[in-house]
Write an enzyme that holds these catalytic residues in place. Structure first.
Site, PDB file in Angstrom:
ATOM      1  N   HIS A 417       0.825  -1.147  -0.206  1.00  0.00           N
ATOM      2  CA  HIS A 417       0.094   0.228  -0.070  1.00  0.00           C
ATOM      3  C   HIS A 417       0.787   1.341   0.064  1.00  0.00           C
ATOM      4  O   HIS A 417       0.585   2.279  -0.638  1.00  0.00           O
ATOM      5  CB  HIS A 417      -0.877   0.099   1.137  1.00  0.00           C
ATOM      6  N   ARG A 507      27.532  -5.361 -20.286  1.00  0.00           N
ATOM      7  CA  ARG A 507      28.614  -5.881 -19.296  1.00  0.00           C
ATOM      8  C   ARG A 507      27.924  -7.139 -18.335  1.00  0.00           C
ATOM      9  O   ARG A 507      27.138  -6.759 -17.438  1.00  0.00           O
ATOM     10  CB  ARG A 507      29.013  -4.765 -18.678  1.00  0.00           C
ATOM     11  N   ARG A 575      28.351  -9.022 -23.807  1.00  0.00           N
ATOM     12  CA  ARG A 575      29.754  -9.608 -23.887  1.00  0.00           C
ATOM     13  C   ARG A 575      30.215 -10.482 -23.080  1.00  0.00           C
ATOM     14  O   ARG A 575      29.670 -10.519 -21.774  1.00  0.00           O
ATOM     15  CB  ARG A 575      30.615  -8.440 -23.563  1.00  0.00           C
ATOM     16  N   GLU A 677      40.109  -4.659 -29.666  1.00  0.00           N
ATOM     17  CA  GLU A 677      40.753  -3.934 -28.522  1.00  0.00           C
ATOM     18  C   GLU A 677      42.194  -4.366 -28.442  1.00  0.00           C
ATOM     19  O   GLU A 677      43.097  -3.744 -27.553  1.00  0.00           O
ATOM     20  CB  GLU A 677      40.166  -4.355 -27.262  1.00  0.00           C
ATOM     21  N   GLY A 698      36.794  -1.472 -28.438  1.00  0.00           N
ATOM     22  CA  GLY A 698      36.967  -1.175 -27.228  1.00  0.00           C
ATOM     23  C   GLY A 698      38.135  -0.157 -27.137  1.00  0.00           C
ATOM     24  O   GLY A 698      39.385  -0.462 -26.959  1.00  0.00           O
ATOM     25  N   SER A 699      37.951   1.259 -27.123  1.00  0.00           N
ATOM     26  CA  SER A 699      39.018   2.242 -27.449  1.00  0.00           C
ATOM     27  C   SER A 699      39.872   2.285 -26.095  1.00  0.00           C
ATOM     28  O   SER A 699      41.021   2.497 -26.327  1.00  0.00           O
ATOM     29  CB  SER A 699      38.314   3.527 -27.722  1.00  0.00           C
ATOM     30  N   ASN A 700      39.503   2.122 -24.963  1.00  0.00           N
ATOM     31  CA  ASN A 700      40.468   1.979 -23.824  1.00  0.00           C
ATOM     32  C   ASN A 700      41.452   0.971 -23.877  1.00  0.00           C
ATOM     33  O   ASN A 700      42.581   1.251 -23.772  1.00  0.00           O
ATOM     34  CB  ASN A 700      39.349   1.811 -22.538  1.00  0.00           C
ATOM     35  N   ASP A 701      41.260  -0.090 -24.057  1.00  0.00           N
ATOM     36  CA  ASP A 701      42.249  -1.230 -24.235  1.00  0.00           C
ATOM     37  C   ASP A 701      43.060  -1.054 -25.511  1.00  0.00           C
ATOM     38  O   ASP A 701      44.346  -1.280 -25.361  1.00  0.00           O
ATOM     39  CB  ASP A 701      41.472  -2.813 -24.116  1.00  0.00           C
ATOM     40  N   CYS A 748      32.688   1.439 -28.497  1.00  0.00           N
ATOM     41  CA  CYS A 748      32.102   1.706 -27.042  1.00  0.00           C
ATOM     42  C   CYS A 748      33.015   2.472 -26.275  1.00  0.00           C
ATOM     43  O   CYS A 748      34.144   2.208 -26.116  1.00  0.00           O
ATOM     44  CB  CYS A 748      31.747   0.452 -26.332  1.00  0.00           C
TER      45      CYS A 748
END
Length: 801
Positions: A417, A507, A575, A677, A698-701, A748
């Site tokens: 409620h 993820r 992934r 990556e 995967g631009s970071n790796d 990403c």
């Protein structure tokens, strides 16, 4: 006998609201129109509004009631309790006419036959269950009433409940004239839920308004424990498209504690109830089988389609016959009228100390002073800077709730409620905290946050936050697909309203960490574990699973399915797990199965794990969860992505083992992507394109491996730069190879939202999609649009226009 004050359910339709109220009109409508379609509704009859008016007139009550209500303090409602009690006592002092008594007795005899039978006696106001007002819990219901005399007495009690304190206040708030609202009483054959189970359901997800999900919740015994929020119920989320196609439709199951069971009191007559402790085995058992959940969901969907609007239903299961019934249905009043494209987004700008957590109701943030109350009678001078903190909220609290800025309770679920009324009032609430009244201090400033998904957080002190109103209908979607990066299933339904082309990266690690918690190999090899502490932890978490690996599959599949369902039929790319060994080791039981590595970032991670003897049995569970989502649940919008695949040969091994575990590329439309990556992915992109259906950069790796920089290093961090020419050259090469081989390719990362020139670079190179974290999505879309407009302008200049 010709009945003028009574209508059997068989003669009631939805247009009879003026005569029998919304509740009874809905019951009659379903009884007449939906039983033939398989929906079970207990039979009954209703007294009419004419019977109520006749009762007032025969006892000369209209004038005195008007006089009593006219004395109400409509500013502070200081005398509400006094006015309500006077009005109720006035009605209870009247006498039912012989004609009305005879008609009720005749209808009861027709319903029950020669023997007496137990009935539910429910109040139904003639202004009730309208699209903009639920009247939830405002009037009284009496259960397990047996015998003609008991029914007569109870009907009079229902008449009096038109003037409960909460109903008076509610009508005043909604602008209803008290003297124009009558009360009908529904008398319905009793479903013995006291020895069975009962609950409620929404044909729309009640927090976000997501329309493709049905939420069913329930408890052992009578459903009042859900309404009062006394205990945490079982919850089931059902995906409508899967339900209609005949796939397994339950995308999420959550077991509540169900510590109490409400039954009828043997010591007292007249429907009195008592709560008893639920035996431990029953607490650890779902109240409904999957088939029963599916059947209830089908009925809920039939009811929604019949009324052509989202509905709030009540259901019960008879413990004697084991039959399911719908015992009430009303329009859902919060999201039905809400503008779906306009969203007010709340976001905390800083972190704080968490004092308690519970079920979030709404999506707002509120800073205020907690006022700890044990009953509504303790309330004094409440205002919108106050946040009520109490054990549980019942309808008696309703007149207070509009005065405050927030609600926090120890007990209660999403369908209690407290949750229903808080949504209707637009007041943020956190229910079911367990320890709110002991963990919070009276009048010491707190921040209540419902802006972080299904879990609500109470923080110490005043935290800064921002509030932004966004009209999504004004946002132009670019040609380059703008997708989302998601990890938390709790936020998926809400996120689905954002402008998007699907999910470019789901993820899996978040679901494993927060929902599964256990290393998959510790479940596969559970019988070989030696650590007693780990064994105890796993047994506690998986107590209702005889096969431990089924727990992993269920939890992971439900998390993935929730996100896939939220964005269905748009593409959702999950992934496969990409923990590093040190992260895997942190899972329960993980330390026994993970090697120690000097540099986990470049070690035993991604594709290399999936075919290794050290992990492939754990990988089989990941595949089983994905297969369940795609094939069993029918969410074939889900695609799969392989991370950190170092070589083409490794890619082939992973595809082969996935096929062995039931995920065959191309079968049932399955597409398998790989992350780009590693420099080898770029250099051999054409070869990778022969075995994979798509790429995601995967631009970071890729940046750290191109520049030889550990992105987590404090010393080297300043040199990490996605805009570095070498990193961008790698991306250009990958996109060019993808276009040459007609392979889809996306990216990403944060850079396209942070740097407009980076988005422009990707658009000019011809990327197919860019995926953003939710908080960066709108800025990312704006950057893509500007880049595309610039590109069109450039082409027009080149063409001499």
């Amino acid at each position: 006998m010709k009945l003028s004050f009574i209508k059997p359910f068989g003669q009631i339709r939805i247009f009879d609201v003026p005569s029998v109220g919304g509740k009874n009109a809905s019951l009659g409508e379903m009884y007449n129109q939906l039983i033939s379609k398989g929906v079970q509704v207990p039979n009954g009859f209703a007294t009419t509004s004419e019977a109520f008016w006749a009762y007032l007139d025969e006892n000369s009550l209209r004038g005195p009631l008007l006089k009593i209500v006219a004395e109400l303090d409509t500013i502070r409602y200081s005398n509400l309790a006094t006015i309500g009690k006077k009005a109720r006592n006035l009605i209870l002092g009247g006498k039912l006419s012989e004609k009305l008594c005879n008609e009720i007795k005749e209808a009861y005899h027709t319903l029950c036959g020669e023997e007496s039978c137990s009935v539910a006696v429910r109040s139904s106001a003639t202004a009730e269950d309208l699209p903009d007002a639920s009247f939830a819990g405002q009037h009284d219901t009496f259960l397990n009433i047996e015998g003609k005399d008991a029914v007569l007495e109870t009907i009079k009690k229902c008449f009096a409940s038109l003037y409960t304190d909460r109903a008076i206040k509610y009508r005043d708030d909604k602008g209803f004239e008290h003297s124009e609202v009558a009360l009908s009483v529904g008398v319905q054959k009793m479903v013995r839920a006291d020895i069975g189970c009962s609950g409620v359901g929404f044909t729309i997800e009640p927090e976000s308004g997501f329309e493709n999900a049905i939420l069913l919740s329930g408890v052992w015994g009578l459903g009042e424990n859900i309404v009062q929020g006394t205990i945490n119920p079982d919850e089931f989320y059902v995906f409508k498209p899967s339900l209609e196609r005949g796939n397994y439709p339950i995308i999420q199951k959550k077991m509540g504690d169900k510590k109490l069971t409400m039954i009828y009191s043997k010591a007292k007559k007249g429907g009195a109830t008592v709560n008893i402790h639920t035996p431990k085995p029953r607490q650890q058992q779902f109240i409904l089988s999957d088939q029963e959940v599916t059947n209830l969901a089908k009925w809920a969907l039939l009811i929604e389609k019949h009324y052509n609007k989202p509905m709030d239903i009540e259901w019960a299961k008879d413990g004697n016959t084991h039959e399911l019934y719908i015992i009430q249905a009303r329009p859902e009043t919060v999201h039905h009228a809400k503008e779906k494209n306009v969203q007010i987004i709340y976001k905390l700008k800083e972190k704080g100390k968490v004092l308690t957590t519970g079920n979030a109701v709404g999506s707002k943030i509120k800073i205020g002073n907690p006022i700890i109350l044990h009953s509504p009678k303790e309330a004094r001078n409440l205002n919108h800077d106050h946040i009520i903190v109490t054990d549980t909220i019942t309808p008696d609290w309703d007149p207070l709730l509009k005065q405050v800025g927030g609600i926090i309770t120890n007990k209660g679920g999403r369908t209690s409620h407290a949750a229903i009324v808080a949504r209707e009032l637009g007041v943020p609430a956190i229910v079911g905290c367990g320890n709110a009244t002991t963990s919070l201090t009276d009048k010491v400033l707190i921040t209540l946050s419902c802006a972080q998904g299904k879990t609500g957080y109470v923080y110490e002190g005043k935290l800064s936050f921002k509030e932004e109103k966004i009209d999504f209908s004004n946002i132009k979607m670019p040609q380059t697909e703008a997708k989302m990066i998601l990890a938390d299933p709790e936020s998926a339904f809400q996120m689905s309203f954002y402008p998007n082309h699907g999910v470019g990266l789901l993820r899996m690690e978040f679901i494993i960490t927060h929902s599964v918690k256990i290393h998959p190999m510790a479940l596969v090899k559970f019988n070989e574990l030696k650590n007693a502490s780990v064994i105890r932890k796993i047994n506690k978490i998986t107590y209702n699973y005889s096969n431990k690996t089924d727990y992993f599959i269920d939890q992971l599949s439900q998390g993935i399915a929730t996100i896939a369902a939220a964005f269905y039929p748009k593409e959702v790319i999950v992934r496969l797990s990409d923990f590093k060994t040190n992260e895997y080791a942190n899972l329960i039981g993980g330390a026994d199965f993970e090697p120690l590595e000097e540099n986990p970032m470049l070690g035993f991670r991604g594709a290399s794990r999936y075919y290794s003897d050290l992990y492939k049995e754990g990988f089989a569970l990941e595949c089983a969860a994905i297969k369940k989502v795609r094939e069993h649940m029918g969410l074939n919008n889900l695609k799969v992505m392989v991370p950190f695949c170092r070589t083409v040969e490794e890619g082939k091994k992973v595809i082969d083992i996935m096929q062995k575990y039931g995920l065959k590329r191309g079968e049932n439309g399955l597409e398998i992507y790989t992350m780009v990556e590693i420099p080898s992915n770029v250099i051999l992109a054409k070869e990778f394109a022969e075995i994979f259906d798509g790429f995601s950069i995967g631009s970071n790796d890729l940046t750290q491996l191109t520049l030889g920089i550990d992105r987590d290093s404090e010393i080297m961090g300043k040199l990490f730069d996605e805009n570095n020419p070498a990193a961008k050259r790698m991306i250009s090469m990958a996109i060019a190879s993808a276009r040459e081989t007609n392979t889809k390719i996306g990216l990403c990362g944060q850079a396209p939202s942070d740097f407009p020139e980076y988005a422009k670079f990707l658009v000019e190179e011809g990327i197919d999609s860019i995926s953003f974290n939710p908080d960066a999505l709108l800025q990312g879309i704006e950057n893509i649009n500007k880049a595309e407009e610039s590109l069109i302008g450039h082409h027009m200049i080149l063409n001499g226009n």
